[in-house]
Each structure stands twice: as structure tokens, then as C-alpha cells.
Motif scaffolding. Structure first.
Motif, PDB file in Angstrom:
ATOM      1  N   HIS A  32     -63.680  72.027 -71.779  1.00  0.00           N
ATOM      2  CA  HIS A  32     -64.574  71.032 -71.255  1.00  0.00           C
ATOM      3  C   HIS A  32     -64.226  69.720 -71.534  1.00  0.00           C
ATOM      4  O   HIS A  32     -63.869  69.421 -72.725  1.00  0.00           O
ATOM      5  CB  HIS A  32     -66.095  71.449 -71.735  1.00  0.00           C
ATOM      6  CG  HIS A  32     -66.957  70.804 -71.029  1.00  0.00           C
ATOM      7  ND1 HIS A  32     -67.537  69.373 -71.163  1.00  0.00           N
ATOM      8  CD2 HIS A  32     -67.789  70.888 -69.771  1.00  0.00           C
ATOM      9  CE1 HIS A  32     -68.404  69.020 -70.703  1.00  0.00           C
ATOM     10  NE2 HIS A  32     -68.721  69.955 -69.506  1.00  0.00           N
ATOM     11  N   PRO A  33     -64.235  68.740 -70.596  1.00  0.00           N
ATOM     12  CA  PRO A  33     -63.680  67.464 -70.950  1.00  0.00           C
ATOM     13  C   PRO A  33     -64.597  66.691 -71.870  1.00  0.00           C
ATOM     14  O   PRO A  33     -64.018  65.869 -72.657  1.00  0.00           O
ATOM     15  CB  PRO A  33     -63.995  66.613 -69.601  1.00  0.00           C
ATOM     16  CG  PRO A  33     -64.819  67.646 -68.522  1.00  0.00           C
ATOM     17  CD  PRO A  33     -64.648  68.916 -69.323  1.00  0.00           C
ATOM     18  N   THR A  34     -65.912  67.207 -72.122  1.00  0.00           N
ATOM     19  CA  THR A  34     -66.839  66.335 -73.270  1.00  0.00           C
ATOM     20  C   THR A  34     -66.828  67.312 -74.370  1.00  0.00           C
ATOM     21  O   THR A  34     -66.856  66.762 -75.463  1.00  0.00           O
ATOM     22  CB  THR A  34     -68.230  65.911 -72.374  1.00  0.00           C
ATOM     23  OG1 THR A  34     -67.907  65.145 -71.457  1.00  0.00           O
ATOM     24  CG2 THR A  34     -68.971  65.241 -73.717  1.00  0.00           C
ATOM     25  N   ALA A  35     -67.269  68.361 -74.254  1.00  0.00           N
ATOM     26  CA  ALA A  35     -67.652  69.603 -75.317  1.00  0.00           C
ATOM     27  C   ALA A  35     -66.332  70.099 -75.847  1.00  0.00           C
ATOM     28  O   ALA A  35     -66.201  70.483 -77.160  1.00  0.00           O
ATOM     29  CB  ALA A  35     -68.336  70.618 -74.710  1.00  0.00           C
ATOM     30  N   GLY A  36     -65.339  69.837 -75.387  1.00  0.00           N
ATOM     31  CA  GLY A  36     -63.856  70.281 -75.832  1.00  0.00           C
ATOM     32  C   GLY A  36     -63.801  71.782 -75.545  1.00  0.00           C
ATOM     33  O   GLY A  36     -64.453  72.504 -74.624  1.00  0.00           O
ATOM     34  N   PRO A  37     -62.777  72.682 -76.225  1.00  0.00           N
ATOM     35  CA  PRO A  37     -62.294  73.851 -75.767  1.00  0.00           C
ATOM     36  C   PRO A  37     -63.267  74.914 -76.286  1.00  0.00           C
ATOM     37  O   PRO A  37     -64.266  74.502 -77.492  1.00  0.00           O
ATOM     38  CB  PRO A  37     -60.953  74.155 -76.487  1.00  0.00           C
ATOM     39  CG  PRO A  37     -61.090  73.143 -77.904  1.00  0.00           C
ATOM     40  CD  PRO A  37     -61.790  71.927 -77.337  1.00  0.00           C
ATOM     41  N   PHE A  38     -63.746  75.923 -75.533  1.00  0.00           N
ATOM     42  CA  PHE A  38     -64.673  76.966 -76.064  1.00  0.00           C
ATOM     43  C   PHE A  38     -64.294  78.317 -75.334  1.00  0.00           C
ATOM     44  O   PHE A  38     -63.531  78.508 -74.276  1.00  0.00           O
ATOM     45  CB  PHE A  38     -66.157  76.705 -76.074  1.00  0.00           C
ATOM     46  CG  PHE A  38     -66.619  76.397 -74.540  1.00  0.00           C
ATOM     47  CD1 PHE A  38     -66.945  77.581 -74.029  1.00  0.00           C
ATOM     48  CD2 PHE A  38     -66.596  75.351 -73.999  1.00  0.00           C
ATOM     49  CE1 PHE A  38     -67.586  77.533 -72.662  1.00  0.00           C
ATOM     50  CE2 PHE A  38     -66.828  75.164 -72.716  1.00  0.00           C
ATOM     51  CZ  PHE A  38     -67.308  76.107 -71.895  1.00  0.00           C
ATOM     52  N   THR A  39     -64.705  79.292 -75.927  1.00  0.00           N
ATOM     53  CA  THR A  39     -64.780  80.636 -75.326  1.00  0.00           C
ATOM     54  C   THR A  39     -65.795  81.420 -74.922  1.00  0.00           C
ATOM     55  O   THR A  39     -66.876  81.318 -75.652  1.00  0.00           O
ATOM     56  CB  THR A  39     -63.750  81.627 -76.328  1.00  0.00           C
ATOM     57  OG1 THR A  39     -62.393  81.033 -76.631  1.00  0.00           O
ATOM     58  CG2 THR A  39     -63.565  83.146 -75.613  1.00  0.00           C
ATOM     59  N   ASN A  40     -66.051  81.727 -73.794  1.00  0.00           N
ATOM     60  CA  ASN A  40     -67.260  82.365 -73.115  1.00  0.00           C
ATOM     61  C   ASN A  40     -66.794  83.980 -73.074  1.00  0.00           C
ATOM     62  O   ASN A  40     -65.786  84.452 -72.266  1.00  0.00           O
ATOM     63  CB  ASN A  40     -67.473  81.755 -71.746  1.00  0.00           C
ATOM     64  CG  ASN A  40     -68.480  82.584 -71.460  1.00  0.00           C
ATOM     65  OD1 ASN A  40     -69.528  83.073 -71.993  1.00  0.00           O
ATOM     66  ND2 ASN A  40     -68.860  82.683 -69.844  1.00  0.00           N
ATOM     67  N   THR A  41     -67.587  84.502 -73.832  1.00  0.00           N
ATOM     68  CA  THR A  41     -67.133  86.139 -74.100  1.00  0.00           C
ATOM     69  C   THR A  41     -68.628  86.808 -73.174  1.00  0.00           C
ATOM     70  O   THR A  41     -69.543  86.549 -73.276  1.00  0.00           O
ATOM     71  CB  THR A  41     -67.297  86.627 -75.451  1.00  0.00           C
ATOM     72  OG1 THR A  41     -66.226  86.176 -76.285  1.00  0.00           O
ATOM     73  CG2 THR A  41     -66.879  88.153 -75.511  1.00  0.00           C
ATOM     74  N   SER A  42     -67.992  87.816 -72.334  1.00  0.00           N
ATOM     75  CA  SER A  42     -69.160  88.437 -71.675  1.00  0.00           C
ATOM     76  C   SER A  42     -68.986  90.224 -71.803  1.00  0.00           C
ATOM     77  O   SER A  42     -68.008  90.551 -71.994  1.00  0.00           O
ATOM     78  CB  SER A  42     -68.884  88.251 -70.263  1.00  0.00           C
ATOM     79  OG  SER A  42     -67.745  88.495 -69.766  1.00  0.00           O
ATOM     80  N   ALA A  43     -70.078  90.848 -71.575  1.00  0.00           N
ATOM     81  CA  ALA A  43     -70.056  92.407 -71.347  1.00  0.00           C
ATOM     82  C   ALA A  43     -71.113  92.874 -70.402  1.00  0.00           C
ATOM     83  O   ALA A  43     -72.096  92.152 -70.284  1.00  0.00           O
ATOM     84  CB  ALA A  43     -70.371  92.862 -72.840  1.00  0.00           C
ATOM     85  N   THR A  44     -70.673  93.602 -69.759  1.00  0.00           N
ATOM     86  CA  THR A  44     -71.634  94.292 -68.866  1.00  0.00           C
ATOM     87  C   THR A  44     -72.070  95.753 -69.253  1.00  0.00           C
ATOM     88  O   THR A  44     -71.149  96.647 -69.979  1.00  0.00           O
ATOM     89  CB  THR A  44     -70.872  94.706 -67.436  1.00  0.00           C
ATOM     90  OG1 THR A  44     -70.345  93.473 -67.043  1.00  0.00           O
ATOM     91  CG2 THR A  44     -71.586  95.391 -66.385  1.00  0.00           C
ATOM     92  N   LEU A  45     -73.301  95.760 -69.535  1.00  0.00           N
ATOM     93  CA  LEU A  45     -73.972  97.042 -70.080  1.00  0.00           C
ATOM     94  C   LEU A  45     -74.150  98.050 -69.133  1.00  0.00           C
ATOM     95  O   LEU A  45     -75.066  97.588 -68.041  1.00  0.00           O
ATOM     96  CB  LEU A  45     -75.204  96.744 -71.127  1.00  0.00           C
ATOM     97  CG  LEU A  45     -74.844  95.837 -72.336  1.00  0.00           C
ATOM     98  CD1 LEU A  45     -75.995  95.493 -72.859  1.00  0.00           C
ATOM     99  CD2 LEU A  45     -73.758  96.181 -73.071  1.00  0.00           C
ATOM    100  N   PRO A  46     -73.942  99.102 -69.200  1.00  0.00           N
ATOM    101  CA  PRO A  46     -74.252 100.266 -68.203  1.00  0.00           C
ATOM    102  C   PRO A  46     -75.882 100.301 -68.097  1.00  0.00           C
ATOM    103  O   PRO A  46     -76.615 100.320 -69.123  1.00  0.00           O
ATOM    104  CB  PRO A  46     -73.810 101.556 -68.341  1.00  0.00           C
ATOM    105  CG  PRO A  46     -73.412 101.353 -70.062  1.00  0.00           C
ATOM    106  CD  PRO A  46     -73.286  99.914 -70.053  1.00  0.00           C
ATOM    107  N   PRO A  47     -76.475 100.804 -66.874  1.00  0.00           N
ATOM    108  CA  PRO A  47     -77.783 101.068 -66.987  1.00  0.00           C
ATOM    109  C   PRO A  47     -78.230 102.424 -67.855  1.00  0.00           C
ATOM    110  O   PRO A  47     -77.440 103.291 -68.022  1.00  0.00           O
ATOM    111  CB  PRO A  47     -78.378 101.205 -65.612  1.00  0.00           C
ATOM    112  CG  PRO A  47     -77.038 101.945 -64.762  1.00  0.00           C
ATOM    113  CD  PRO A  47     -75.912 100.923 -65.649  1.00  0.00           C
TER     114      PRO A  47
END
Length: 54
Positions: A32-47
Motif C-alpha cells: 500500500h502506498p501509505t500503509a506499506g507492505p502487508f499480507t492478507n490471509t484468507s480461508a474459506t470454511l465449509p458449511p
């Protein structure tokens, strides 16, 4: 997808040789140009199972 396979030979060739699978988790590395580098981690949970809801 139907129109792509009819009108785009390159897409059809790539699609035939690329196995599709369900993506249940992942990471995106962003800078991000202001916040800097970051990692977004995601997971999909089964119903939940039907037997659990009963």
C-alpha cells in the motif's frame, strides 16, 4: 466461458491444459502506498453438515 471458447483460440488452448480446483485458502502480498507492505490471509470454511444442524 462459452463465448470465450468460441471466439478466443488462445483461451481455449489454455483452458484445456489448466486444471481447475477449489481454492480454500490463500495469501495476497500487497504494498500500500501509505500503509506499506502487508499480507492478507484468507480461508474459506465449509458449511456445517446437515446432521449437525438437526
Amino acid at each position: 466461458m462459452g463465448q470465450l471458447t468460441v471466439h478466443a483460440d488462445e483461451f481455449t488452448t489454455l483452458w484445456k491444459h489448466h486444471p481447475v480446483r477449489t481454492c480454500t485458502s490463500g495469501e495476497k502480498h500487497l504494498n500500500h502506498p501509505t500503509a506499506g507492505p502487508f499480507t492478507n490471509t484468507s480461508a474459506t470454511l465449509p458449511p456445517p453438515q446437515e446432521s449437525i444442524r438437526a
